[in-house]
Design a protein around this motif. Structure first.
Motif, short mmCIF file in Angstrom:
data_model
loop_
_atom_site.label_atom_id
_atom_site.label_comp_id
_atom_site.label_asym_id
_atom_site.label_seq_id
_atom_site.Cartn_x
_atom_site.Cartn_y
_atom_site.Cartn_z
N ASN A 4 -0.17 8.18 7.44
CA ASN A 4 1.05 8.54 6.72
C ASN A 4 2.22 7.80 7.33
OD1 ASN A 4 3.46 10.11 5.80
ND2 ASN A 4 1.89 11.48 4.95
N LYS A 6 4.93 8.79 7.82
CA LYS A 6 5.68 9.70 8.67
C LYS A 6 5.40 9.40 10.14
CE LYS A 6 6.37 14.68 9.47
NZ LYS A 6 5.98 16.04 9.03
N TYR A 7 4.21 8.87 10.42
CA TYR A 7 3.80 8.61 11.80
C TYR A 7 3.72 7.12 12.12
CZ TYR A 7 2.43 13.43 11.04
OH TYR A 7 2.44 14.77 10.71
N VAL A 26 -1.05 3.28 -1.44
CA VAL A 26 0.02 4.12 -0.92
C VAL A 26 0.44 5.09 -2.02
CG1 VAL A 26 2.32 4.19 0.10
CG2 VAL A 26 0.82 2.23 0.55
N THR A 28 3.14 7.14 -3.21
CA THR A 28 4.57 7.46 -3.12
C THR A 28 4.86 8.65 -4.01
OG1 THR A 28 5.33 6.12 -4.99
CG2 THR A 28 4.93 4.96 -2.90
N GLU A 69 8.11 8.96 4.39
CA GLU A 69 6.82 9.65 4.40
C GLU A 69 6.02 9.29 3.15
OE1 GLU A 69 5.05 14.24 4.61
OE2 GLU A 69 7.20 13.83 4.91
N ALA A 70 4.77 8.92 3.32
CA ALA A 70 3.88 8.62 2.20
C ALA A 70 2.47 8.40 2.76
CB ALA A 70 4.33 7.38 1.43
N PRO A 71 1.48 9.12 2.25
CA PRO A 71 0.10 8.90 2.71
C PRO A 71 -0.43 7.56 2.21
CG PRO A 71 0.13 10.49 0.93
CD PRO A 71 1.57 10.20 1.27
N GLU A 73 -4.12 4.77 2.41
CA GLU A 73 -5.54 4.61 2.74
C GLU A 73 -5.93 3.16 2.55
OE1 GLU A 73 -9.94 6.32 1.35
OE2 GLU A 73 -8.08 7.15 0.49
#
Length: 208
Positions: A4, A6-7, A26, A28, A69-71, A73
Motif C-alpha cells: 500500500n 501508505k507504507y 493500483v 485508486t 494511500e492506495a493498495p 499488487e
C-alpha cells in the motif's frame, strides 16, 4: 509483490520494478490502474481497462506519486517491448516533472542533500531520454574517485541545481549512480598496507 502506498510511495516502488517484468495494478479511489512493465519500462497502461496513450499515462503516473494511500499488487510475468507500446522508462518520470512547476515542491523532500557526493555504479550503458544525456555529460566527474556533488555538477554543466537533483534522482532510481558514504570519502586514494604483526592483525579484524 503487494502493499500500500501508505507504507511505500510509488516513487520508492520504482527501483525494485526496474529489475522485474510483469503487471502492476493500483487500486485508486476512482479507478483501477493497470500497467505492463518490462524492467522499469512502461509498455502499456490502462484505466478501468481503457488503454491509455503516453500523455494520459504520464498524467496517471503523476497522480500515483501524489496518492497518500492506495493498495497495489505486482505479478511477475514476461512482458515484451512492442512497436506500438508506450515504452516509457519509469525513472525518467521525476525528470519529466521539471515541466510541472506546481508539482516541484511536492517532491523536494525526496531529493538527497545537494552536498552529497555521487559516483557511477558498475551498471553499463546509459538510460534513454533526458537522464541518459545528463549521465553522458556528467560521467567525467561522476567517475572520479571522489565523485561529485549536485552543487559541483550544477556549476560544471551550467544547469540549475534543481535539474541536477531531478536527474540524479532518476539515475539513482535506475541504478546508474550511487551516493558515496562518508567512510569511503575519508579513505586515501592509495592507502598504505597495514602493519604486520599482532597489532596489524587486530586492526584488520576490527575493520572487517
Amino acid at each position: 509483490m503487494f502493499g500500500n502506498f501508505k507504507y511505500i510511495s510509488f516513487t520508492e516502488l520504482i527501483p525494485p520494478l526496474v529489475k522485474r517484468s510483469g503487471g502492476l495494478v493500483v487500486y485508486t479511489p476512482s479507478a483501477a490502474i493497470a500497467m505492463e512493465l518490462n524492467q522499469g519500462t512502461l509498455v502499456r497502461a490502462y484505466r478501468n481497462q481503457e488503454r491509455l496513450g503516453l500523455e494520459q499515462a504520464k498524467e496517471i503516473l503523476l497522480e500515483l506519486t501524489q496518492l497518500p494511500e492506495a493498495p497495489f499488487e505486482f505479478t511477475g510475468r514476461p512482458i515484451q517491448l512492442v512497436p506500438d507500446g508506450l515504452n516509457y522508462f519509469l525513472p525518467n518520470m521525476m525528470v519529466d516533472l521539471v515541466a510541472h512547476t506546481n508539482a516541484r515542491p511536492t517532491y523536494a523532500d525526496q531529493f538527497i542533500d545537494p552536498n552529497t557526493r555521487f559516483c557511477r555504479t558498475e551498471k553499463d550503458g546509459y538510460p534513454a531520454g533526458i537522464a541518459g544525456r545528463f549521465l553522458i555529460e556528467a560521467s567525467y566527474w561522476l567517475e572520479s574517485p571522489k565523485g561529485a556533488s549536485s552543487h559541483e555538477l550544477s556549476a560544471h554543466l551550467r544547469v540549475s541545481l534543481e535539474t541536477v537533483l531531478y536527474n540524479l534522482y532518476s539515475l539513482r532510481q535506475s541504478g546508474y549512480v550511487q551516493a558515496l558514504d562518508a567512510f569511503r570519502l575519508q579513505q586515501p586514494l592509495n592507502p598504505a598496507p597495514a602493519r604486520q604483526g599482532l597489532w596489524g592483525r587486530l586492526v584488520k579484524g576490527l575493520r572487517r
